[in-house]
Every structure is written in C-alpha cells, then in structure tokens.
Design a protein around this motif. Structure first.
Motif, PDB file in Angstrom:
ATOM      1  N   LEU A   1       0.787  -1.222   0.000  1.00 50.72           N
ATOM      2  CA  LEU A   1       0.000   0.000   0.000  1.00 50.72           C
ATOM      3  C   LEU A   1       0.825   1.282   0.000  1.00 50.72           C
ATOM      4  O   LEU A   1       0.327   2.344  -0.383  1.00 50.72           O
ATOM      5  N   GLN A   2       2.079   1.199   0.411  1.00 51.08           N
ATOM      6  CA  GLN A   2       2.899   2.396   0.571  1.00 51.08           C
ATOM      7  C   GLN A   2       2.946   3.280  -0.677  1.00 51.08           C
ATOM      8  O   GLN A   2       2.734   4.495  -0.581  1.00 51.08           O
TER       9      GLN A   2
ATOM     10  N   LEU B   1       0.833   3.725  -2.930  1.00 49.41           N
ATOM     11  CA  LEU B   1      -0.472   4.322  -3.190  1.00 49.41           C
ATOM     12  C   LEU B   1      -0.692   5.538  -2.301  1.00 49.41           C
ATOM     13  O   LEU B   1      -1.225   6.557  -2.738  1.00 49.41           O
ATOM     14  N   GLY B   2      -0.287   5.435  -1.048  1.00 47.83           N
ATOM     15  CA  GLY B   2      -0.404   6.583  -0.158  1.00 47.83           C
ATOM     16  C   GLY B   2       0.586   7.686  -0.479  1.00 47.83           C
ATOM     17  O   GLY B   2       0.290   8.877  -0.310  1.00 47.83           O
ATOM     18  N   GLU B   3       1.767   7.303  -0.960  1.00 45.21           N
ATOM     19  CA  GLU B   3       2.797   8.292  -1.267  1.00 45.21           C
ATOM     20  C   GLU B   3       2.327   9.300  -2.313  1.00 45.21           C
ATOM     21  O   GLU B   3       2.710  10.468  -2.274  1.00 45.21           O
TER      22      GLU B   3
ATOM     23  N   ASP C   1      -4.526  12.598   9.709  1.00 45.96           N
ATOM     24  CA  ASP C   1      -4.525  11.372   8.897  1.00 45.96           C
ATOM     25  C   ASP C   1      -5.767  10.572   9.264  1.00 45.96           C
ATOM     26  O   ASP C   1      -5.854   9.993  10.353  1.00 45.96           O
TER      27      ASP C   1
ATOM     28  N   THR D   1       1.399   5.454   7.439  1.00 43.65           N
ATOM     29  CA  THR D   1       1.295   6.787   6.842  1.00 43.65           C
ATOM     30  C   THR D   1       1.502   7.923   7.849  1.00 43.65           C
ATOM     31  O   THR D   1       2.112   8.939   7.498  1.00 43.65           O
TER      32      THR D   1
ATOM     33  N   SER E   1      -5.741  10.905   3.688  1.00 40.65           N
ATOM     34  CA  SER E   1      -6.305   9.587   3.984  1.00 40.65           C
ATOM     35  C   SER E   1      -5.890   8.585   2.907  1.00 40.65           C
ATOM     36  O   SER E   1      -5.969   8.891   1.712  1.00 40.65           O
ATOM     37  N   ARG E   2      -5.468   7.432   3.339  1.00 44.49           N
ATOM     38  CA  ARG E   2      -5.192   6.309   2.448  1.00 44.49           C
ATOM     39  C   ARG E   2      -6.252   5.249   2.709  1.00 44.49           C
ATOM     40  O   ARG E   2      -6.173   4.482   3.638  1.00 44.49           O
TER      41      ARG E   2
ATOM     42  N   PHE F   1      -6.691  12.493  -0.692  1.00 48.42           N
ATOM     43  CA  PHE F   1      -6.908  11.111  -0.285  1.00 48.42           C
ATOM     44  C   PHE F   1      -6.927  10.207  -1.504  1.00 48.42           C
ATOM     45  O   PHE F   1      -7.100  10.662  -2.640  1.00 48.42           O
ATOM     46  N   VAL F   2      -6.728   8.926  -1.237  1.00 48.72           N
ATOM     47  CA  VAL F   2      -6.845   7.921  -2.290  1.00 48.72           C
ATOM     48  C   VAL F   2      -7.957   6.956  -1.904  1.00 48.72           C
ATOM     49  O   VAL F   2      -8.156   6.640  -0.723  1.00 48.72           O
TER      50      VAL F   2
ATOM     51  N   MET G   1      -6.967   9.446  -7.108  1.00 48.63           N
ATOM     52  CA  MET G   1      -6.249  10.369  -6.243  1.00 48.63           C
ATOM     53  C   MET G   1      -7.047  11.663  -6.252  1.00 48.63           C
ATOM     54  O   MET G   1      -7.259  12.281  -7.301  1.00 48.63           O
TER      55      MET G   1
END
Length: 273
Positions: free
Chosen positions: A27-28, A30-32, A48, A56, A115-116, A144-145, A267
C-alpha cells in the motif's frame, strides 16, 4: 507472517498484524501519491483519517518535521492502541480513536488532511466530509486515495477470479457491491466534496503496479484483505479450498521481486475556500 496478535484484538486488526510488513509494502506507493500531492511544508499540522495501525502517520510526521504536528485517527480502538505502541513514533505524532462523521474537531485546527483508503466507509459521506472541512483552516487542503471499481482493480479481481468457481455465487455478488468501492464513481466524489464545501476538486485516475513481497507473502495478503480476504474472514471454512487456487494464479505472475498486480485508485485533491 509478521506477528501473531492477541486474540482480543478487533478482527480486522488481527488480520492487519498478521501481514503488517507485506501489506504496508503493497500500500505504501499508493499513499505516497497523495502525500506528494499535499506538498507538505515543515511546521504544518496534518490529520490522517483512517490511519489503521500506522505507516502513513509516520511518513507525514517526517515530512512536516519536529515543528509540525500529526494526528492519526481511526474508528477502531485496537488499531489506535497498536499505532500508539510503535517505538519509533516521534513526539509530534499523536493518535486518537474517533468517528470523523461526528468528532468535535476544533475549527481550522489543521493545515491539511490526508487519507489512504479511510474515506470509503462513511455512512453519511457529505456530513463526514463537511465535518472534516471544518477542521481545515481557510486555504488548507485535503488529499486522499480511494479504490476505483472492482473491474478496474486487478489487485482485487485477479484473486477473486482465481477462486470464484469454488465460492457460492452470492458471495461474489456481495463483494462487487462492497463498501470499499463506495467512492468508485468520480462524479459522485466531486458532488460529495462540493456539497461538503470543498473547492478546486481534482479526481485523477492513478494505476500502480504493487507488490507485497514474495509469492507466499502475496498469497497471505490477498487471502486476508481486499475482496477475497473479506470473504474468507467471514467464511473461514472456505480458506482451505481457496488458498491453493489463489497460489496457482499468483504463481503465474511471480517474478524476481514477487507477483506484481495493478492497483487502480482515484487520487483526490481539494481545497477549503
């Protein structure tokens, strides 16, 4: 396997802890993308939403530096307990259990919100985002994603397709309408954020090839989270027959760094006037 969690944890937290490292690896990236979109500055205050067991919030805390402040929030108390217990948490990072739909935020107390995958489960999305907007100062922003639909997400539909012949058809139908796809319509996202008072709304499709690690790690992740993982958590008697079929499907995608699957997300970036 990462750790064997205590039996008194929330069921979702139990699964997260069992696959903590490979899940975060997956997941990293995607949050980045959303963290980068926020263009965080040293000293900023960031919320967050749906932070889970961490990951995150630590990255955001590093971005804003020791003069900044980060609050990680999740509705699951045991997730917050795990996140708080991390020995690497810096002093400018706090965690709190709360429901953002009703939480009494101080007005304008954050420069940005991130937010992820923590925004798809609101029972009243407009009310929830309206409450979040109040917590952001004028001129602040949110990024957020969230997941696009099941058909677009190989990360979900490949594992599900691999074992669908072994599962009752009604379980597949339930999964296609699952809550985590509630923000899969970009027009719906824009309408919700507009009604909540946000402006300058951008909703961009983002496809990323993600990896959880080696073949076994990927099987563990896909069997515990996501579309298939949700089914197997609720119907554990199916795990024994589903896992071998999942292993065979992922073996075909295996490589030097493990199987790679395409994650399809929106995104979303917006501002507070």
């Amino acid at each position: 396997m990462d750790v064997e969690p205590p039996l008194d944890q929330h069921p979702r937290v139990v699964e997260w802890l069992r696959i903590r490292a490979p899940l975060e690896r997956q997941l990293q990236p995607l949050g980045e993308a959303a963290i980068a979109a926020l263009a965080l500055l040293p000293g900023e205050r960031v919320l967050d939403l749906g932070c889970g067991i961490g990951g995150t919030p630590q990255a955001i805390a590093e971005a804003v530096g020791e003069d900044g402040y980060v609050l990680g929030m999740d509705v699951i108390q045991s997730a917050i307990d795990v996140a708080r217990s991390c020995a690497d948490n810096p002093p400018h990072l706090d965690f709190e259990c709360g429901d953002v739909e009703t939480y009494q935020f101080s007005l304008g107390s954050f420069d940005a919100v991130f937010s992820r995958f923590g925004t798809m489960f609101f029972s009243e999305p407009v009310a929830a985002f309206s409450n979040v907007r109040k917590a952001i100062r004028a001129g602040g922003r949110i990024a957020f994603v969230c997941w696009r639909d099941l058909a677009a997400n190989e990360l979900d539909h490949l594992p599900l397709r691999a074992v669908s012949h072994l599962l009752p058809p009604e379980l597949i139908e339930e999964t296609e309408a699952a809550a985590w796809f509630s923000l899969s319509d970009p027009c719906g996202i824009r309408a919700t954020l507009t009604a909540a008072g946000f402006t300058n709304i951008r909703v961009q499709a983002h496809d990323v090839m993600v990896r959880a690690g080696d073949l076994q790690s990927t099987v563990d992740v896909c069997a515990r989270v996501g579309a298939l993982g949700s089914i197997l958590r609720q119907h554990p008697h199916l795990r024994g027959i589903a896992t071998p079929a999942l292993m065979e499907a992922l073996r075909e995608r295996d490589g030097q760094r493990g199987p790679a699957l395409c994650a399809a997300i929106w995104m979303v970036v917006a501002s507070v006037p």
